[in-house]
Design a protein around this motif. Structure first.
Motif, PDB file in Angstrom:
ATOM      1  N   ASN A  36      19.539  88.363  11.382  1.00 53.36           N
ATOM      2  CA  ASN A  36      18.842  87.944  10.168  1.00 53.36           C
ATOM      3  C   ASN A  36      17.600  88.826  10.046  1.00 53.36           C
ATOM      4  OD1 ASN A  36      18.103  86.636   7.880  1.00 53.36           O
ATOM      5  ND2 ASN A  36      18.030  84.595   8.776  1.00 53.36           N
ATOM      6  N   LEU A  37      17.739  89.934   9.306  1.00 57.53           N
ATOM      7  CA  LEU A  37      16.732  90.988   9.281  1.00 57.53           C
ATOM      8  C   LEU A  37      16.135  91.132   7.892  1.00 57.53           C
ATOM      9  CD1 LEU A  37      18.773  93.613  11.339  1.00 57.53           C
ATOM     10  CD2 LEU A  37      17.220  91.840  12.201  1.00 57.53           C
ATOM     11  N   ASP A  38      14.871  91.512   7.848  1.00 57.91           N
ATOM     12  CA  ASP A  38      14.164  91.624   6.582  1.00 57.91           C
ATOM     13  C   ASP A  38      13.547  93.013   6.452  1.00 57.91           C
ATOM     14  OD1 ASP A  38      12.948  90.813   4.147  1.00 57.91           O
ATOM     15  OD2 ASP A  38      11.081  90.420   5.198  1.00 57.91           O
ATOM     16  N   SER A  66      26.832  98.420   7.034  1.00 53.43           N
ATOM     17  CA  SER A  66      26.191  99.135   5.927  1.00 53.43           C
ATOM     18  C   SER A  66      25.449  98.193   4.993  1.00 53.43           C
ATOM     19  CB  SER A  66      27.231  99.935   5.127  1.00 53.43           C
ATOM     20  OG  SER A  66      27.862 100.901   5.937  1.00 53.43           O
ATOM     21  N   SER A  67      25.969  96.980   4.829  1.00 51.70           N
ATOM     22  CA  SER A  67      25.331  96.013   3.945  1.00 51.70           C
ATOM     23  C   SER A  67      24.000  95.566   4.529  1.00 51.70           C
ATOM     24  CB  SER A  67      26.235  94.790   3.761  1.00 51.70           C
ATOM     25  OG  SER A  67      25.542  93.746   3.100  1.00 51.70           O
ATOM     26  N   VAL A  68      23.020  95.367   3.661  1.00 49.12           N
ATOM     27  CA  VAL A  68      21.728  94.870   4.119  1.00 49.12           C
ATOM     28  C   VAL A  68      21.475  93.449   3.601  1.00 49.12           C
ATOM     29  CG1 VAL A  68      20.656  97.099   4.498  1.00 49.12           C
ATOM     30  CG2 VAL A  68      20.615  96.115   2.199  1.00 49.12           C
ATOM     31  N   ASP A  69      22.580  92.747   3.328  1.00 48.38           N
ATOM     32  CA  ASP A  69      22.502  91.318   3.017  1.00 48.38           C
ATOM     33  C   ASP A  69      22.678  90.531   4.308  1.00 48.38           C
ATOM     34  OD1 ASP A  69      22.214  91.736   0.265  1.00 48.38           O
ATOM     35  OD2 ASP A  69      24.381  91.856  -0.030  1.00 48.38           O
ATOM     36  N   PHE A  70      21.777  89.611   4.567  1.00 47.78           N
ATOM     37  CA  PHE A  70      21.787  88.857   5.820  1.00 47.78           C
ATOM     38  C   PHE A  70      21.714  87.365   5.520  1.00 47.78           C
ATOM     39  CE2 PHE A  70      20.072  93.023   6.895  1.00 47.78           C
ATOM     40  CZ  PHE A  70      20.841  93.351   7.994  1.00 47.78           C
ATOM     41  N   PRO A  71      22.191  86.533   6.500  1.00 51.67           N
ATOM     42  CA  PRO A  71      22.583  86.864   7.875  1.00 51.67           C
ATOM     43  C   PRO A  71      23.967  87.505   7.952  1.00 51.67           C
ATOM     44  CG  PRO A  71      22.835  84.519   7.481  1.00 51.67           C
ATOM     45  CD  PRO A  71      22.192  85.072   6.264  1.00 51.67           C
ATOM     46  N   GLN A  72      24.180  88.248   9.039  1.00 41.77           N
ATOM     47  CA  GLN A  72      25.472  88.828   9.370  1.00 41.77           C
ATOM     48  C   GLN A  72      25.800  88.451  10.815  1.00 41.77           C
ATOM     49  OE1 GLN A  72      26.247  92.970   8.370  1.00 41.77           O
ATOM     50  NE2 GLN A  72      24.561  92.963   6.888  1.00 41.77           N
ATOM     51  N   SER A 286      11.191  93.610  10.342  1.00 42.15           N
ATOM     52  CA  SER A 286      11.300  92.595  11.389  1.00 42.15           C
ATOM     53  C   SER A 286      12.493  91.681  11.118  1.00 42.15           C
ATOM     54  CB  SER A 286      10.020  91.774  11.471  1.00 42.15           C
ATOM     55  OG  SER A 286       9.759  91.110  10.235  1.00 42.15           O
ATOM     56  N   GLY A 287      12.706  90.745  12.021  1.00 40.35           N
ATOM     57  CA  GLY A 287      13.784  89.771  11.862  1.00 40.35           C
ATOM     58  C   GLY A 287      14.088  89.067  13.169  1.00 40.35           C
ATOM     59  N   SER A 288      15.222  88.406  13.189  1.00 36.19           N
ATOM     60  CA  SER A 288      15.626  87.667  14.381  1.00 36.19           C
ATOM     61  C   SER A 288      17.098  87.919  14.676  1.00 36.19           C
ATOM     62  CB  SER A 288      15.391  86.175  14.203  1.00 36.19           C
ATOM     63  OG  SER A 288      16.180  85.660  13.142  1.00 36.19           O
ATOM     64  N   VAL A 289      17.430  87.816  15.956  1.00 38.40           N
ATOM     65  CA  VAL A 289      18.810  87.980  16.428  1.00 38.40           C
ATOM     66  C   VAL A 289      19.119  86.786  17.317  1.00 38.40           C
ATOM     67  CG1 VAL A 289      20.386  89.423  17.759  1.00 38.40           C
ATOM     68  CG2 VAL A 289      18.595  90.487  16.341  1.00 38.40           C
ATOM     69  N   THR A 290      20.219  86.114  17.016  1.00 39.88           N
ATOM     70  CA  THR A 290      20.577  84.877  17.740  1.00 39.88           C
ATOM     71  C   THR A 290      21.944  85.020  18.383  1.00 39.88           C
ATOM     72  OG1 THR A 290      19.332  83.601  16.095  1.00 39.88           O
ATOM     73  CG2 THR A 290      20.813  82.375  17.546  1.00 39.88           C
ATOM     74  N   ARG A 291      22.038  84.607  19.646  1.00 39.08           N
ATOM     75  CA  ARG A 291      23.332  84.618  20.346  1.00 39.08           C
ATOM     76  C   ARG A 291      23.782  83.187  20.601  1.00 39.08           C
ATOM     77  NH1 ARG A 291      21.179  87.230  26.109  1.00 39.08           N
ATOM     78  NH2 ARG A 291      19.529  85.708  26.509  1.00 39.08           N
ATOM     79  N   ASN A 292      25.059  82.930  20.370  1.00 41.05           N
ATOM     80  CA  ASN A 292      25.605  81.594  20.645  1.00 41.05           C
ATOM     81  C   ASN A 292      27.126  81.671  20.780  1.00 41.05           C
ATOM     82  OD1 ASN A 292      26.710  81.448  17.885  1.00 41.05           O
ATOM     83  ND2 ASN A 292      24.567  81.154  17.273  1.00 41.05           N
TER      84      ASN A 292
END
Length: 292
Positions: A36-38, A66-72, A286-292
């Motif tokens: 989830n990047l901005d 390539s897409s910059v729409d988030f989250p991915q 900036s943004g966040s990266v989540t693992r689950n």
């Protein structure tokens, strides 16, 4: 801790045999990695973004996009994702035979539990204290009636010209680039890595006059060979002067999303007089990266 993370990431290029792929995975079970990047912008057809997790000091690709729409969300080997210490995002050629991350790394951050907060500070540079100034002048011709048609990133307020830009040293894979935005059209003044020296096109610019290369600082005279739709000489008063941070190799002839310094030239700006720049529209991604 952040300094150690950045140093580890920048050293990844030496692991020529360490990049893991699916054949190396010890388990076929996958988990989700959500980005989830901005602030990212589309790179065009020739480049893509690629995510990496650092596992036992080595980079493991989490996939390209390539897409910059988030989250991915991406599927990543569960065992590797569980022990990953860091997430890194790089800019890669769309056709890429190198399994390792490119030098152009744009985001990084360490995992704390399931979450990694990532940003461009350090992995590109931290622009929190960046400042700049410039003058309007056309030193590369003998005509003193068109001085508002050139911009040079220097400070002559003391009576002698010194560098006008106080910028951090960029990491490998990045360069600074100056711009004058005329009627919505960005025109490059040249790329550089050291603001105390002339820029990369000092001796090859097609815009300068014929009386010399100009002062030994980044800058440009817009005197001839104007791009389509633009007339040179011009009047930079009212134009926007920008310093951007560009991938190297560059993905586009237009300014990249990182623009730490910018300033609209005052309508009454005097030539040969130091003008201070302001903070640009984007100095950190900036943004966040989540693992689950």
């Amino acid at each position: 801790m952040k300094k150690k993370m950045i140093l580890a990431v920048l050293a990844l290029g030496v692991f020529a045999s360490s990049c893991s792929n699916d054949d190396d995975n010890t388990s076929s079970v996958d988990s989700n990695l959500t980005l989830n990047l901005d602030g990212l912008e589309a790179l065009g057809d020739d480049f893509v973004y690629e995510g990496w997790i650092i596992v036992d000091g080595s980079p493991v690709s989490t996939g390209t996009f390539s897409s910059v729409d988030f989250p991915q969300t991406f599927s990543v080997n569960s065992e590797q994702l569980e022990v990953a210490t860091t997430f890194v995002l790089s800019i890669e050629p769309a056709v890429d035979s190198d399994p390792l991350p490119a030098a152009t790394k744009i985001l990084a951050g360490d995992f704390s539990g399931a979450l990694a907060s990532v940003d461009s500070n350090g992995i590109v540079a931290n622009f929190a204290t960046a400042t700049g100034s410039y003058i309007l002048a056309t030193p590369t011709d003998a005509d003193d009636t068109n001085e508002e048609s050139g911009v040079w990133f220097l400070d002559n307020s003391s009576g002698s010209a010194v560098t006008g830009l106080d910028l951090p040293t960029l990491t490998e894979g990045w360069k600074y680039e100056g711009w004058a935005v005329l009627d919505g059209t960005p025109i490059s003044t040249g790329t550089f890595t050291d603001p105390t020296l002339a820029d990369d096109n000092a001796t090859t610019s097609v815009f300068k006059g014929d009386a010399g290369d100009g002062p030994g600082f980044p800058g440009e005279d817009f005197l001839q060979n104007a791009p389509a739709g633009i007339t040179f000489p011009t009047d930079l008063r009212g134009a926007t002067i920008v310093v951007s941070v560009e991938p190297s190799p560059d993905n586009s002839p237009t300014p990249f999303t990182l623009k730490p310094l910018a300033h609209v030239v005052p309508s009454d700006a005097a030539v040969h007089t130091t003008i201070s720049m302001g903070v640009g529209p984007t100095s950190v991604i900036s943004g966040s990266v989540t693992r689950n």
